[in-house]
Structures are given as structure tokens and as C-alpha cells.
Write a protein that holds these residues in place. Sequence first.
Motif, PDB file in Angstrom:
ATOM      1  N   UNK A  99      72.481  67.613  53.484  1.00  0.00           N
ATOM      2  CA  UNK A  99      72.880  67.974  54.617  1.00  0.00           C
ATOM      3  C   UNK A  99      71.444  68.339  55.444  1.00  0.00           C
ATOM      4  N   UNK A 100      70.609  68.693  54.879  1.00  0.00           N
ATOM      5  CA  UNK A 100      69.264  69.101  55.436  1.00  0.00           C
ATOM      6  C   UNK A 100      68.138  68.741  54.738  1.00  0.00           C
ATOM      7  N   UNK A 101      67.226  68.355  55.482  1.00  0.00           N
ATOM      8  CA  UNK A 101      65.935  67.990  54.645  1.00  0.00           C
ATOM      9  C   UNK A 101      64.935  68.875  54.745  1.00  0.00           C
ATOM     10  N   UNK A 102      64.089  69.071  53.587  1.00  0.00           N
ATOM     11  CA  UNK A 102      63.291  70.279  53.273  1.00  0.00           C
ATOM     12  C   UNK A 102      62.157  69.428  53.057  1.00  0.00           C
ATOM     13  N   UNK A 103      60.931  69.675  53.647  1.00  0.00           N
ATOM     14  CA  UNK A 103      59.738  69.161  53.321  1.00  0.00           C
ATOM     15  C   UNK A 103      59.205  69.811  52.167  1.00  0.00           C
ATOM     16  N   UNK A 104      58.755  69.123  51.033  1.00  0.00           N
ATOM     17  CA  UNK A 104      58.067  69.968  50.293  1.00  0.00           C
ATOM     18  C   UNK A 104      58.104  69.483  48.746  1.00  0.00           C
ATOM     19  N   UNK A 105      57.598  70.206  47.718  1.00  0.00           N
ATOM     20  CA  UNK A 105      57.718  69.591  46.330  1.00  0.00           C
ATOM     21  C   UNK A 105      59.114  70.222  45.755  1.00  0.00           C
ATOM     22  N   UNK A 152      65.500  73.675  44.859  1.00  0.00           N
ATOM     23  CA  UNK A 152      64.506  74.445  45.157  1.00  0.00           C
ATOM     24  C   UNK A 152      62.931  73.810  45.498  1.00  0.00           C
ATOM     25  N   UNK A 153      62.661  74.030  46.572  1.00  0.00           N
ATOM     26  CA  UNK A 153      61.654  73.439  47.253  1.00  0.00           C
ATOM     27  C   UNK A 153      60.381  74.253  47.459  1.00  0.00           C
ATOM     28  N   UNK A 154      59.058  73.840  46.938  1.00  0.00           N
ATOM     29  CA  UNK A 154      57.909  74.428  47.327  1.00  0.00           C
ATOM     30  C   UNK A 154      57.399  74.103  48.446  1.00  0.00           C
ATOM     31  N   UNK A 155      57.190  74.607  49.717  1.00  0.00           N
ATOM     32  CA  UNK A 155      56.745  74.131  50.904  1.00  0.00           C
ATOM     33  C   UNK A 155      55.293  74.672  51.072  1.00  0.00           C
ATOM     34  N   UNK A 156      54.558  73.652  51.880  1.00  0.00           N
ATOM     35  CA  UNK A 156      53.166  74.086  52.142  1.00  0.00           C
ATOM     36  C   UNK A 156      52.985  75.160  53.054  1.00  0.00           C
ATOM     37  N   UNK A 204      55.583  78.813  50.169  1.00  0.00           N
ATOM     38  CA  UNK A 204      56.974  79.481  50.447  1.00  0.00           C
ATOM     39  C   UNK A 204      58.026  78.483  49.531  1.00  0.00           C
ATOM     40  N   UNK A 205      59.099  79.404  49.270  1.00  0.00           N
ATOM     41  CA  UNK A 205      60.008  78.634  48.358  1.00  0.00           C
ATOM     42  C   UNK A 205      61.220  78.525  49.290  1.00  0.00           C
ATOM     43  N   UNK A 206      61.735  77.406  49.458  1.00  0.00           N
ATOM     44  CA  UNK A 206      63.193  77.152  50.149  1.00  0.00           C
ATOM     45  C   UNK A 206      64.362  76.684  49.368  1.00  0.00           C
ATOM     46  N   UNK A 207      65.422  77.223  49.434  1.00  0.00           N
ATOM     47  CA  UNK A 207      66.418  76.746  48.665  1.00  0.00           C
ATOM     48  C   UNK A 207      67.627  76.046  49.458  1.00  0.00           C
ATOM     49  N   UNK A 208      68.179  74.897  48.864  1.00  0.00           N
ATOM     50  CA  UNK A 208      69.505  74.383  49.826  1.00  0.00           C
ATOM     51  C   UNK A 208      70.584  74.371  48.802  1.00  0.00           C
ATOM     52  N   UNK A 209      71.734  74.401  49.337  1.00  0.00           N
ATOM     53  CA  UNK A 209      72.814  74.102  48.234  1.00  0.00           C
ATOM     54  C   UNK A 209      73.575  73.010  48.676  1.00  0.00           C
ATOM     55  N   UNK A 210      73.845  72.098  47.896  1.00  0.00           N
ATOM     56  CA  UNK A 210      74.398  70.865  48.390  1.00  0.00           C
ATOM     57  C   UNK A 210      75.642  70.706  47.459  1.00  0.00           C
ATOM     58  N   UNK A 211      76.594  69.880  47.927  1.00  0.00           N
ATOM     59  CA  UNK A 211      77.728  69.479  47.015  1.00  0.00           C
ATOM     60  C   UNK A 211      77.320  67.996  46.453  1.00  0.00           C
TER      61      UNK A 211
END
Length: 391
Positions: free
Chosen positions: A139-145, A164-168, A1-8
Motif C-alpha cells: 500500500x505504500x512505496x518506500x525508497x531505499x534498500x 524493513x528498508x534502509x533509506x538514504x 534511517x530505517x523505515x518499516x511497513x507491514x503488508x498483508x
Amino acid sequence: MLKAIKIRIYPTTEQADFLNRQFGAVRFCYNTGLRVMSHRYRRHGQSLSAKHDLKKLLPVAKKSRKYGWLKEADSMALQQACLNLDHAFQRFFDPKQKGGYPRFKSKRGKQSSYHCVGVRAGDNWIKVPKLGPIRARVHRKVEGRLKSITLTRTVTGKHYASLLFETEQAAPAPLKDIDAAKVVGLDMGLSHLAIDSAGRKFANPRFLKQAQKNLKRKQQALSRTKKGSANRSKARLLVAKAHERVANARNDLQHKLSRQIVDDNQAVIVETLKVKNMMKNDKLAKHIGDASWHALIAKLEYKAKEQGKHLVKIDQWFASSKTCHACQHKRGAMPLNVRSWECPACHTQHDRDINAARNIKQQGIIQLKAEGLSVSAHGGLRKSGTSPAAA
Ligand SMILES: [Zn+2]
């Protein structure tokens, strides 16, 4: 699954300078591509593929003396500019998406560049090609590539990075059995953020209204300034800042609202055509309404997907406000200022918006069933399992 975060992010002055040039190169590729394709389209009525034909021109341009400066930028970012242009043309040619003809990107607008090779991120930094680490607030840690980083600079000069992260983790399978009591229809308007088929109204908060008023005032002030004057650029910055405040406040609110709606339901039904029809008069209203509806729907969509829930977009016109949800009687035209009415056939009293939301829900259930899903009508009174509604 893909997860996205936006940071300053906080580039140094040198880094910001480099980014400015890189944004310029990306914009140059997009705009030049658009010019070439428009010419071809006008002259020969045929479309080039930005994906294939323009990307091939990039290495040629880089070798030339005139455009050699393009080498300074991340090559993936320039290629992506061509791809983005390709998508813009696809939206234009696709009758379903009804996109307008692609427009030139302005150096005054929001800038962005996309990076997918040699990108990394740490606790308080990110790394893109051709630059040292850029300070960031993660502000948020995402596990994944980490798959890609999109850098943006707002009109007011703030820098952001979308990671954009790809998670397991696999996306959950879509729910097959849906409880009709957990299907919600949403009617979205300008007076309210949203009104649901259960009769709840989510109001636009006061601070948002005030921010919008402030924006309008600043916009009027801008229109009174003289073109090319120093006052005009000052006024333009004030508009951009007011705009940013409205956008941030609204974004925040939409995240909370969409979280609540998706958590509480199994399927969410929205109407997408109405956006275009309802706000023909006031340009600003149209602008605000347009942007916020699409953004809210997008948030509902990805949050629903994360939980295997459904978001149904009703894109065919139907008379959601004018049809009685109880007996399906269709009444004649109804001006916008009519907020409630009585059905002449079955005498049910209707709140205009709640009635519309209920019709949207019914229409959505029809669509869910047409997709082969089962929608049970016995509400929260299922025998098996514990339903919070029954509790
Ligand atoms: Zn009726």
C-alpha cells in the motif's frame, strides 16, 4: 534511517504449506534452544549464549538424520530464532528490563520467521528464499534498500510481511531547544486512551469498547468448553478473531493519536511504571491495558525520532496522581474511584488524571534538562520565528 511497513500477503496453498513447515522449524529451534539453555541454567546455574553456542549447533543438527528436515527452511530464519532467544534471555537477566523467563512458543500462537538474504519486493509481490514470489498488497512505496522481511501468520491464519528498508535520508538531529509550551505529559489509563497535560482527554471510542466486550464474552465461552474438544478449537478461533478485531482497531487509533501528539509537540513525556501497578485486579484489563500502552509508547517513540523530537519515559516511581502540580503538596492514599480532589494546601481543584499528566510533564522537563537540553519557559511567545501557538 530505517523505515518499516507491514503488508498483508496472500500465499498460495502450496506456499502456505511451506511457510507452515518453516514456521515450525523456526519454532523448533527456539524451543529446543530454550530447553537446552534451561537445563544448563538449572543444573549448573550458568547461562549459555544462544547467540554463540546454539548457532554452532545448527549445522550439526542439519547434518543429522533426525533433524535433517531443518535444511528445508531458510537458514537465516533459523539463526534468527537463536538470536531471538538470546534477546529473550537478555531481557530476563537485565534488571532494568524485568523480562520474564523466556517461554516456549506454541504452534497455536502467532508464528513468525525472519529473512534477510535474498529478499526482494515489487509492486504486488514479495520474495523470500526457497519460495517463488508471494502475492502481496503493497500500500505504500518506500525508497531505499530492502534489508529484511519478517513473515507472520496470525492465529486466525492471515499472513503478513514486515518490510524493513534502509533509506538514504538521515534521521534529523534531535532538537536542542525545546519550548515548554510544546512539551506534553500523557497519562494513560483504562477508562481513557490518554489524557494530556493541556487537559485534553482522548476517549476510547465506542466501537473499541464494544469489541472488547465481545472479546470478553468469547473468552468466557471458551473457558466453558471442554479441553481437547472440537467445540474448544472452534471457540478458540472465535476468541482469536475477536482479539484480532480489537487489536486492529486499537492499532489504527494509536497511529492516528500518536501522529497528532507528535506533530503538535516537541517532547512527549510518558510514565512507564504505572502500567504494572494499576491493573492488578482484572486479568483481561491488564492484558489489554498492558499491550496497548506499550504499543502506543512505541509508536510515539519512533514517530518522535523521525522528526528529531523527544520521547521521555519516566521509569522511576513518583506519585503523579497524589501530588498537587501547583504546590507539590503530597496527599495520602487515593482510591481509584476518586476522580477529582481539592489540594488541602493551596485549594486548587484537580481532575485526577489531568493533574497526573501535568506532574508527568513537569517530571519530564526536569529529565530533559538533566540531559543537557534547554527548555524555555516562556511558552509560545518567542520573538524569533513564527510559532503557530502565538499565531
Ligand atoms: Zn496544592
